[in-house]
Design an enzyme around this catalytic site. Structure first.
Site, short mmCIF file in Angstrom:
data_model
loop_
_atom_site.label_atom_id
_atom_site.label_comp_id
_atom_site.label_asym_id
_atom_site.label_seq_id
_atom_site.Cartn_x
_atom_site.Cartn_y
_atom_site.Cartn_z
N GLY A 49 0.81 -1.22 0.00
CA GLY A 49 0.00 0.00 0.00
C GLY A 49 0.84 1.26 0.00
N CYS A 50 1.94 1.22 0.71
CA CYS A 50 2.83 2.38 0.80
C CYS A 50 3.52 2.63 -0.53
CB CYS A 50 3.86 2.17 1.91
SG CYS A 50 3.13 1.86 3.53
N SER A 51 3.89 1.56 -1.23
CA SER A 51 4.64 1.67 -2.48
C SER A 51 3.76 1.85 -3.71
CB SER A 51 5.52 0.44 -2.68
OG SER A 51 6.53 0.40 -1.72
#
Length: 159
Positions: A49-51
């Site tokens: 999700g962060c990437s």
């Protein structure tokens, strides 16, 4: 208790990777308490999700943030400075300050998350904040997984 609107950010030591490839201490007030700052926190660099969503939104919209008067865009995570630097480079995050938090900042703002169920240990909750001279003007903390209230597009709408 989590940091809230009107609170001053804590003054703690964070780290960035220097040009020589060595960790360099930076004071949170030196980086985050001058002018208009957009700070966003992620549970883990290189995580899906962060990437795929969170950091890319800020990379894509960094010029729009600057056009709205944001002087500093900073990403913080409970990770080491080598990981934060490598992740920033992999994501093309030029112009975004990639801050490595040993956990002190996250604890001081009251936004720790127990990620041990995912093998991550103690991490930061996902959030975004608009700061003016180190004072929280807005804080958007995600209730659970996903990126909705802390996405760059939401922050842009509040500037």
């Amino acid at each position: 208790m989590a940091i809230s609107v009107g609170d001053k950010i804590p003054n703690v030591q964070l780290r960035v990777l220097s040009a020589t490839g060595m960790p360099e201490p930076v004071n949170s007030h030196d980086v985050l308490a001058k002018g208009t700052v957009v700070l966003f926190a992620v549970p883990g660099a290189f995580t899906p999700g962060c990437s795929m969503i969170h950091l890319p939104g800020y990379v894509k919209n960094r010029e729009s943030l600057k056009a709205k008067g944001v002087e500093t865009i900073a990403c913080i995570s409970v990770n080491d400075p080598w990981v934060m630097d490598a992740w920033g480079k992999a994501q093309g995050a030029d112009g975004i300050v990639m801050l490595a938090d040993g956990g002190e900042f996250t604890k001081a703002v009251g936004l720790e998350m127990d990620g041990s169920g995912f093998g991550l240990g103690t991490r930061s909750q996902r959030y975004s904040a608009i700061l003016k001279d180190g004072v929280v003007q807005e804080i958007n903390i995600e209730d659970g997984p996903g990126v909705s209230v802390s996405a760059c597009e939401v922050v842009l709408g509040h500037l």
